[in-house]
Design a protein around this motif. Structure first.
Motif, PDB file in Angstrom:
ATOM      1  N   SER A  74       0.820  -1.220   0.000  1.00 22.22           N
ATOM      2  CA  SER A  74       0.000   0.000   0.000  1.00 22.22           C
ATOM      3  C   SER A  74       0.854   1.270   0.000  1.00 22.22           C
ATOM      4  CB  SER A  74      -0.968  -0.007   1.181  1.00 22.22           C
ATOM      5  OG  SER A  74      -0.292   0.128   2.410  1.00 22.22           O
ATOM      6  N   ILE A  75       2.047   1.198   0.535  1.00 22.44           N
ATOM      7  CA  ILE A  75       2.947   2.366   0.520  1.00 22.44           C
ATOM      8  C   ILE A  75       3.231   2.788  -0.918  1.00 22.44           C
ATOM      9  CG2 ILE A  75       5.360   3.057   0.920  1.00 22.44           C
ATOM     10  CD1 ILE A  75       5.214   1.410   3.549  1.00 22.44           C
ATOM     11  N   ALA A 105      10.761   9.316  -2.395  1.00 25.20           N
ATOM     12  CA  ALA A 105      11.571   9.479  -1.181  1.00 25.20           C
ATOM     13  C   ALA A 105      10.764   9.137   0.071  1.00 25.20           C
ATOM     14  CB  ALA A 105      12.114  10.904  -1.093  1.00 25.20           C
ATOM     15  N   LEU A 106       9.533   9.630   0.149  1.00 23.44           N
ATOM     16  CA  LEU A 106       8.676   9.306   1.295  1.00 23.44           C
ATOM     17  C   LEU A 106       8.357   7.821   1.350  1.00 23.44           C
ATOM     18  CD1 LEU A 106       6.195  12.320   1.327  1.00 23.44           C
ATOM     19  CD2 LEU A 106       7.818  11.692   3.119  1.00 23.44           C
ATOM     20  N   THR A 111       8.922   2.615   3.742  1.00 24.15           N
ATOM     21  CA  THR A 111       9.294   1.209   3.545  1.00 24.15           C
ATOM     22  C   THR A 111      10.343   0.801   4.573  1.00 24.15           C
ATOM     23  OG1 THR A 111       8.783   1.232   1.188  1.00 24.15           O
ATOM     24  CG2 THR A 111      10.360  -0.418   1.933  1.00 24.15           C
ATOM     25  N   PHE A 112      11.346   1.630   4.766  1.00 31.31           N
ATOM     26  CA  PHE A 112      12.375   1.343   5.757  1.00 31.31           C
ATOM     27  C   PHE A 112      11.770   1.180   7.149  1.00 31.31           C
ATOM     28  CE2 PHE A 112      15.237   2.958   9.047  1.00 31.31           C
ATOM     29  CZ  PHE A 112      16.268   2.024   8.953  1.00 31.31           C
ATOM     30  N   PHE A 113      10.950   2.150   7.561  1.00 31.10           N
ATOM     31  CA  PHE A 113      10.357   2.088   8.900  1.00 31.10           C
ATOM     32  C   PHE A 113       9.380   0.923   9.035  1.00 31.10           C
ATOM     33  CE2 PHE A 113      11.429   6.727   8.899  1.00 31.10           C
ATOM     34  CZ  PHE A 113      12.417   6.627   9.877  1.00 31.10           C
ATOM     35  N   ASN A 114       8.683   0.598   7.971  1.00 27.60           N
ATOM     36  CA  ASN A 114       7.735  -0.518   8.001  1.00 27.60           C
ATOM     37  C   ASN A 114       8.445  -1.853   8.185  1.00 27.60           C
ATOM     38  OD1 ASN A 114       5.162  -1.882   7.596  1.00 27.60           O
ATOM     39  ND2 ASN A 114       5.927  -2.402   5.580  1.00 27.60           N
ATOM     40  N   LEU A 115       9.552  -2.039   7.481  1.00 28.59           N
ATOM     41  CA  LEU A 115      10.224  -3.340   7.503  1.00 28.59           C
ATOM     42  C   LEU A 115      11.206  -3.511   8.655  1.00 28.59           C
ATOM     43  CD1 LEU A 115      10.847  -3.846   3.681  1.00 28.59           C
ATOM     44  CD2 LEU A 115       9.013  -4.798   5.098  1.00 28.59           C
ATOM     45  N   THR A 116      11.658  -2.416   9.258  1.00 32.21           N
ATOM     46  CA  THR A 116      12.700  -2.541  10.283  1.00 32.21           C
ATOM     47  C   THR A 116      12.253  -2.157  11.690  1.00 32.21           C
ATOM     48  OG1 THR A 116      13.541  -0.319   9.840  1.00 32.21           O
ATOM     49  CG2 THR A 116      14.541  -2.129   8.600  1.00 32.21           C
ATOM     50  N   THR A 117      11.111  -1.484  11.803  1.00 36.43           N
ATOM     51  CA  THR A 117      10.650  -1.046  13.123  1.00 36.43           C
ATOM     52  C   THR A 117       9.160  -1.321  13.270  1.00 36.43           C
ATOM     53  OG1 THR A 117       9.975   1.178  12.454  1.00 36.43           O
ATOM     54  CG2 THR A 117      12.307   0.884  13.014  1.00 36.43           C
ATOM     55  N   GLY A 118       8.629  -1.017  14.405  1.00 40.68           N
ATOM     56  CA  GLY A 118       7.191  -1.105  14.635  1.00 40.68           C
ATOM     57  C   GLY A 118       6.534   0.254  14.568  1.00 40.68           C
ATOM     58  N   PRO A 134      -4.244  -5.357  13.120  1.00 49.80           N
ATOM     59  CA  PRO A 134      -3.018  -4.561  13.280  1.00 49.80           C
ATOM     60  C   PRO A 134      -3.243  -3.321  14.149  1.00 49.80           C
ATOM     61  CG  PRO A 134      -3.917  -4.310  11.074  1.00 49.80           C
ATOM     62  CD  PRO A 134      -4.755  -5.335  11.758  1.00 49.80           C
ATOM     63  N   ILE A 135      -2.290  -3.082  15.024  1.00 45.63           N
ATOM     64  CA  ILE A 135      -2.293  -1.884  15.867  1.00 45.63           C
ATOM     65  C   ILE A 135      -1.294  -0.897  15.261  1.00 45.63           C
ATOM     66  CG2 ILE A 135      -1.897  -0.981  18.199  1.00 45.63           C
ATOM     67  CD1 ILE A 135      -4.258  -3.028  17.832  1.00 45.63           C
ATOM     68  N   PRO A 136      -1.758   0.290  14.907  1.00 44.63           N
ATOM     69  CA  PRO A 136      -0.858   1.243  14.245  1.00 44.63           C
ATOM     70  C   PRO A 136       0.195   1.801  15.190  1.00 44.63           C
ATOM     71  CG  PRO A 136      -2.995   2.242  14.635  1.00 44.63           C
ATOM     72  CD  PRO A 136      -3.109   0.803  15.035  1.00 44.63           C
ATOM     73  N   GLY A 137       1.356   2.068  14.623  1.00 45.17           N
ATOM     74  CA  GLY A 137       2.432   2.721  15.351  1.00 45.17           C
ATOM     75  C   GLY A 137       2.342   4.229  15.180  1.00 45.17           C
ATOM     76  N   PRO A 138       3.274   4.977  15.744  1.00 40.41           N
ATOM     77  CA  PRO A 138       3.218   6.444  15.701  1.00 40.41           C
ATOM     78  C   PRO A 138       3.359   7.051  14.300  1.00 40.41           C
ATOM     79  CG  PRO A 138       5.239   5.691  16.775  1.00 40.41           C
ATOM     80  CD  PRO A 138       4.392   4.484  16.546  1.00 40.41           C
ATOM     81  N   LEU A 139       3.947   6.333  13.341  1.00 38.27           N
ATOM     82  CA  LEU A 139       4.086   6.883  11.981  1.00 38.27           C
ATOM     83  C   LEU A 139       2.910   6.516  11.067  1.00 38.27           C
ATOM     84  CD1 LEU A 139       7.860   6.509  10.994  1.00 38.27           C
ATOM     85  CD2 LEU A 139       6.587   8.555  11.634  1.00 38.27           C
ATOM     86  N   TYR A 140       1.957   5.763  11.577  1.00 39.21           N
ATOM     87  CA  TYR A 140       0.866   5.319  10.706  1.00 39.21           C
ATOM     88  C   TYR A 140      -0.010   6.488  10.245  1.00 39.21           C
ATOM     89  CZ  TYR A 140      -2.158   1.968   8.492  1.00 39.21           C
ATOM     90  OH  TYR A 140      -2.846   1.250   7.559  1.00 39.21           O
ATOM     91  N   LEU A 141      -0.309   7.409  11.143  1.00 38.09           N
ATOM     92  CA  LEU A 141      -1.138   8.560  10.759  1.00 38.09           C
ATOM     93  C   LEU A 141      -0.435   9.439   9.727  1.00 38.09           C
ATOM     94  CD1 LEU A 141      -3.880   9.822  11.170  1.00 38.09           C
ATOM     95  CD2 LEU A 141      -2.917  11.119  13.075  1.00 38.09           C
ATOM     96  N   PRO A 142       0.850   9.792   9.909  1.00 41.41           N
ATOM     97  CA  PRO A 142       1.517  10.554   8.829  1.00 41.41           C
ATOM     98  C   PRO A 142       1.579   9.769   7.519  1.00 41.41           C
ATOM     99  CG  PRO A 142       2.801  10.697  10.843  1.00 41.41           C
ATOM    100  CD  PRO A 142       1.685   9.710  11.092  1.00 41.41           C
ATOM    101  N   TYR A 143       1.715   8.453   7.608  1.00 39.85           N
ATOM    102  CA  TYR A 143       1.732   7.616   6.406  1.00 39.85           C
ATOM    103  C   TYR A 143       0.399   7.733   5.671  1.00 39.85           C
ATOM    104  CZ  TYR A 143       0.321   3.308   4.107  1.00 39.85           C
ATOM    105  OH  TYR A 143      -0.228   2.406   3.260  1.00 39.85           O
ATOM    106  N   LEU A 144      -0.700   7.692   6.406  1.00 37.51           N
ATOM    107  CA  LEU A 144      -2.005   7.829   5.752  1.00 37.51           C
ATOM    108  C   LEU A 144      -2.151   9.179   5.087  1.00 37.51           C
ATOM    109  CD1 LEU A 144      -4.564   6.170   8.169  1.00 37.51           C
ATOM    110  CD2 LEU A 144      -3.704   5.313   6.002  1.00 37.51           C
TER     111      LEU A 144
END
Length: 144
Positions: A74-75, A105-106, A111-118, A134-144
């Motif tokens: 989806s990214i 770039a975004l 992709t980096f944060f998705n695959l390497t962190t929560g 799935p429980i969203p992490g702190p970057l999920y809202l900016p991602y949306l």
């Protein structure tokens, strides 16, 4: 029954995305618009495959892994759709290319944060009718 419906609708979406993308690419694989549509369709297929596997996951770790894979798909959906439309409409101005490169770039960062962190998908827990939600992490809202 609901879980089966969700899984097979994702599987249908996966097959359709692959077939339509390959069909468009086969018409003229050198055309940038066709190539962009193929990449867009591949991202939809990756999202659908991850969604299917998430729905049929047997345990929490597998569900979390597949949620991160579907998020990966989806990214890139919006970036490749923009690329497709940019070339379909033959938008050649520099501003469209800059917007595309910013999107790339975004998407690379997400992709980096998705695959390497929560930071995008933090964890999994039961919710509503889903055994693994799935429980969203702190970057999920900016991602949306």
């Amino acid at each position: 029954m609901f879980k089966l419906y969700m899984a097979f609708s994702a599987l249908f979406n996966l097959i359709t995305a692959i077939l339509v993308s390959l069909f468009v690419l086969s018409k003229n694989w050198k055309a940038r618009a066709n190539y962009g549509f193929f990449l867009f369709g591949f991202s939809v297929a990756l999202w659908s495959f991850g969604y299917f596997r998430w729905q049929v996951a047997a345990n929490e770790q597998a569900a979390l892994y597949w949620c991160r894979i579907l998020t990966l798909g989806s990214i890139w959906i919006t970036v490749w759709y923009y690329y497709f439309v940019m070339h379909l409409l033959e938008l050649k101005e520099r501003k469209y290319r800059v917007i595309f490169l910013l999107g790339v770039a975004l998407s690379c960062a997400f992709t980096f944060f998705n695959l390497t962190t929560g930071l995008l998908v933090r964890s999994i827990r039961p919710a509503m009718v889903f055994e693994f939600w799935p429980i969203p992490g702190p970057l999920y809202l900016p991602y949306l």
